[in-house]
Each structure stands twice: as C-alpha cells, then as structure tokens.
Scaffold this active site. Structure first.
Site, short mmCIF file in Angstrom:
data_model
loop_
_atom_site.label_atom_id
_atom_site.label_comp_id
_atom_site.label_asym_id
_atom_site.label_seq_id
_atom_site.Cartn_x
_atom_site.Cartn_y
_atom_site.Cartn_z
N ASP A 121 -32.10 -25.61 3.03
CA ASP A 121 -31.36 -25.88 4.27
C ASP A 121 -32.27 -26.11 5.48
O ASP A 121 -31.79 -26.46 6.56
CB ASP A 121 -30.36 -24.74 4.56
CG ASP A 121 -31.03 -23.36 4.60
OD1 ASP A 121 -32.23 -23.27 4.90
OD2 ASP A 121 -30.32 -22.37 4.32
N HIS A 138 -38.50 -25.62 -3.27
CA HIS A 138 -37.57 -26.57 -3.90
C HIS A 138 -37.25 -27.74 -2.97
O HIS A 138 -36.17 -28.33 -3.08
CB HIS A 138 -36.28 -25.84 -4.31
CG HIS A 138 -36.51 -24.76 -5.34
ND1 HIS A 138 -35.63 -23.75 -5.58
CD2 HIS A 138 -37.54 -24.56 -6.19
CE1 HIS A 138 -36.11 -22.95 -6.53
NE2 HIS A 138 -37.28 -23.42 -6.92
P1 CNA Z 1 -28.85 -17.13 -5.95
O1 CNA Z 1 -29.21 -17.10 -7.38
O2 CNA Z 1 -27.50 -17.60 -5.57
O3 CNA Z 1 -29.08 -15.62 -5.40
C1 CNA Z 1 -28.75 -15.23 -4.10
C2 CNA Z 1 -28.95 -13.73 -4.02
O4 CNA Z 1 -28.78 -13.33 -2.69
C3 CNA Z 1 -27.96 -12.93 -4.86
O5 CNA Z 1 -28.67 -11.95 -5.57
C4 CNA Z 1 -27.02 -12.32 -3.85
O6 CNA Z 1 -26.57 -11.03 -4.23
C5 CNA Z 1 -27.90 -12.22 -2.64
N1 CNA Z 1 -27.18 -12.33 -1.37
C6 CNA Z 1 -26.21 -13.19 -1.01
N2 CNA Z 1 -25.86 -13.02 0.26
C7 CNA Z 1 -26.62 -12.00 0.72
C8 CNA Z 1 -26.73 -11.34 1.97
N3 CNA Z 1 -25.99 -11.70 3.03
N4 CNA Z 1 -27.61 -10.33 2.08
C9 CNA Z 1 -28.37 -9.94 1.04
N5 CNA Z 1 -28.32 -10.52 -0.17
C10 CNA Z 1 -27.45 -11.56 -0.31
O7 CNA Z 1 -29.87 -17.98 -5.09
P2 CNA Z 1 -31.46 -18.04 -5.22
O8 CNA Z 1 -31.94 -18.41 -3.89
O9 CNA Z 1 -31.99 -16.83 -5.87
O10 CNA Z 1 -31.66 -19.24 -6.25
C11 CNA Z 1 -32.50 -20.29 -5.97
C12 CNA Z 1 -31.73 -21.59 -5.77
C13 CNA Z 1 -30.57 -21.46 -4.83
C14 CNA Z 1 -32.65 -22.56 -5.11
O11 CNA Z 1 -32.90 -23.62 -5.96
C15 CNA Z 1 -31.93 -23.04 -3.83
O12 CNA Z 1 -32.18 -24.36 -3.56
C16 CNA Z 1 -30.51 -22.78 -4.11
N6 CNA Z 1 -29.60 -22.69 -2.94
C17 CNA Z 1 -30.06 -22.79 -1.67
C18 CNA Z 1 -29.17 -22.72 -0.61
C19 CNA Z 1 -29.69 -22.84 0.82
O13 CNA Z 1 -30.66 -23.55 1.05
N7 CNA Z 1 -29.08 -22.16 1.78
C20 CNA Z 1 -27.80 -22.55 -0.83
C21 CNA Z 1 -27.37 -22.45 -2.17
C22 CNA Z 1 -28.28 -22.53 -3.21
#
Ligand code: CNA
Length: 315
Positions: A121, A138
C-alpha cells in the site's frame, strides 16, 4: 534466503512489555518487519484474518483458491480475475496508521535500521520512512508496468480501472496500434509468426488485430521473484548489524520473509506484535493485541511521544 532448518532458541532474559520498552530505548539498529496487520485499522483488509481478511471474503463468494488472484500464471491467462477483485485492497493513500507513525518515530530517534514491509500500500512512504530505510519486499501499487512492452506508469494511472473492475490496458501500446493502423498499408509491421492453421488460408485479417498489453501493478505475485535488493540488503548489510528485530502485523506465512527472523544472529532479541501468536518462530517477547494499541503503550513506556490523529488524547 534458503529455508530455515532450525528454530532459534529464546533469550530467557526478555519476557515482558517493560523488557521490550527497555530494548527499544537501548538498541540502535532496529529491524522492523511488517505485514498487512499494520494497515487494517485504516480499513484495508489483510489476507488471512478470519472473517475480515480478503481470503475469507473470496471464499464466501465462491473462490476456493484465493491465492490464485495473486498468482502470476493466472494473471497471464486471465487478468480479469485480479482486476475484478483488487479494488478491495487498493489503498486510499491519504492516511497512515499509528503503527506506521511508530516506525517513523524509530527513524526520527536514529534507531530504524530498515523496515522490511510485505505491504503493497506504500503507506510507509506517506508516513515519511526514508526510501533508503525501506524495502518493499513484495513491491507496491506505486507503479505499474505493461506486460507486453514494459512501459511503466505511476500506479495511480490504473486506479480508475481497478476501481471500475476492468482490465487496464497499456496506453503506449494503444497509441502504437493506432499509429500503425493509420499508416499506409505497405508500412504496416508484419504480424508476428503465428501458429499455422488451415483456416488461416482464407486470409482472415481479423486474426492479425494487434492487442495492447495488460498493465500489472508492480506488486510481486506468487510465482514471481522478489526484488534483488531485498536479498542483497538483508544478507550483505542488515543481518550483520541488527541489534533488535520487531515483527509487526504479519502471520509470517509467506516465504522468504517468513524465514528472515530465523536467519538473524541468535543473540538479537526478537519481538512479535500481532493479534494472533505464532509458533514457527521462537520470539522472545510476543505482545498480542491491536498493533496500534501495543506501539502506543510501548512508546509511552519508552518515554517517547507518539503523535497521531487516531491516538486518543488521554493515551
Ligand atoms: P496476513 O497473512 O493477512 O497476516 C496479517 C496478520 O496481521 C494476521 O496474523 C492478523 O492476525 C494480524 N493483524 C491484522 N490486523 C491487525 C491489527 N490491527 N493489529 C495487530 N495484528 C493484526 O498478511 P501478511 O502481511 O502476513 O502476508 C503477506 C501478504 C499480505 C503480502 O504479500 C502483502 O502484499 C499482502 N497484503 C498487503 C496488504 C497491504 O499492503 N495493506 C493488504 C492485504 C494483503
């Protein structure tokens, strides 16, 4: 990074949030590894959170294999799948979270070695994290590239198409095609050699209509190589100098980032901040909860002021 074949041993002297705050005060080269969880408070869904994550949403609307949306081979054959769904994770680019602000604060204190983010993002940049201290493992939505001619544009140029859920095609390819079509017939470029088929004998010109390339945001899809500077910076620079690692808001399920903590020197304390615990890495301290709340409390105990409009005044 090769697959980690061992789990590091925990350092038994570090256990509590006060230990974590003390480490923040004392250490000077802090590596921060982040994931989608640091942006969920802004309304950007992560992938794997139960019920609210993007993957669960895809499952409820009938996609049995949510990772396909970000698979490079699937994108090559059917870019419409990505374009029909990507609007949900397209950032607004107007605000960053208190956790992004905390990473910026580490930088202002002269303690941020590097932020390795898996996020696409680009909100670290909005928060003011310097480019030299940021590795977007990424890639990001900041730019997009034509799969056919390599033309690169600002990511914002394809946002309207993403929001309209329609495939974005390359503007340069379109101009070239229009120019070719406007040129006298004898100047037309010969069509590329194509598979012979007896139906070609009827000289059907429709087969030769050139198509513009599809634009792909410069995010790393499953099946694509991570940028070289990720590996170079981690192994040649950061892994040697780091004295504390904070892993925030990631499920640590995506390799090779998931392997990074196990490849740091064993005496470097490892702190994990997220909603759910992980068991495949031995963190010294796990601070479970909303990361924005945790970093506000950590900063308070470290004696630092973390300012952000989303932080209630009495914190
Ligand atoms: P994931 O596998 O979805 O893990 C996210 C983690 O964060 C989980 O363990 C949740 O429990 C935890 N979580 C969610 N919200 C909160 C919060 N408010 N406070 C604390 N913990 C929280 O995502 P990862 O990042 O581990 O996986 C990598 C992927 C996700 C990458 O390839 C990214 O590109 C991809 N991604 C990115 C975005 C972004 O850029 N905002 C959005 C969605 C996916």
């Amino acid at each position: 990074i090769a697959r980690a074949c061992y789990k590091r041993q925990k350092l038994l002297q570090y256990n509590t949030i006060d230990d974590a705050a003390k480490l923040l005060r004392e250490r000077k080269n802090i590596m921060v590894i982040t994931g989608a969880g640091i942006s969920t408070s802004l309304g950007i869904p992560d992938f794997r959170s139960k019920d609210t994550g993007f993957y669960d949403k895809l499952l409820t609307i009938g996609y049995t294999d949510p990772e396909m949306v970000f698979d490079i081979h699937e994108f090559e054959s059917n870019p419409g799948l990505f374009y029909s769904l990507a609007a949900d994770i397209l950032p607004g680019f107007k605000q960053y979270s208190p956790t992004h602000g905390f990473i910026r604060l580490l930088q202002d204190k002269g303690k941020l070695q590097t932020n390795y983010t898996q996020n696409i993002d680009n909100l670290e940049e909005l928060a003011g994290v310097e480019k030299s201290r940021l590795i977007q493992c990424h890639g990001s939505f900041a730019t997009a590239t034509c799969r056919k001619c390599g033309h690169k544009v600002a990511g914002t140029e394809i946002f309207d198409d993403i929001r309209a859920k329609q495939i974005s095609y390359c503007v340069r390819c379109k101009i070239e095609i229009a120019n070719e079509q406007a040129a006298p017939k004898q100047n037309k470029r010969k069509p590329a050699a194509r598979r012979y088929d007896s139906s070609d004998d009827d000289d059907d010109e429709d087969d030769d209509i050139p198509q513009p390339g599809v634009m792909k945001p410069d995010i790393t899809f499953f099946g694509e190589q991570l940028p070289n500077h990720f590996f170079d910076t981690f192994t040649d620079r950061d892994a040697k100098n780091v004295d504390l690692v904070l892993v925030i808001g990631t499920s640590l399920k995506v390799s090779p980032v998931s392997e990074m903590p196990n490849f740091l020197p064993k005496e470097v304390p490892h702190i994990y901040i997220s909603r759910e615990p992980v068991t495949h890495v031995n963190f010294d301290i796990q601070l479970l909860g909303n990361c924005d709340d945790v970093v506000v409390e950590l900063a308070r105990r470290a004696g630092w002021e973390l300012k952000h409009e989303m932080i209630p005044k009495d914190c």
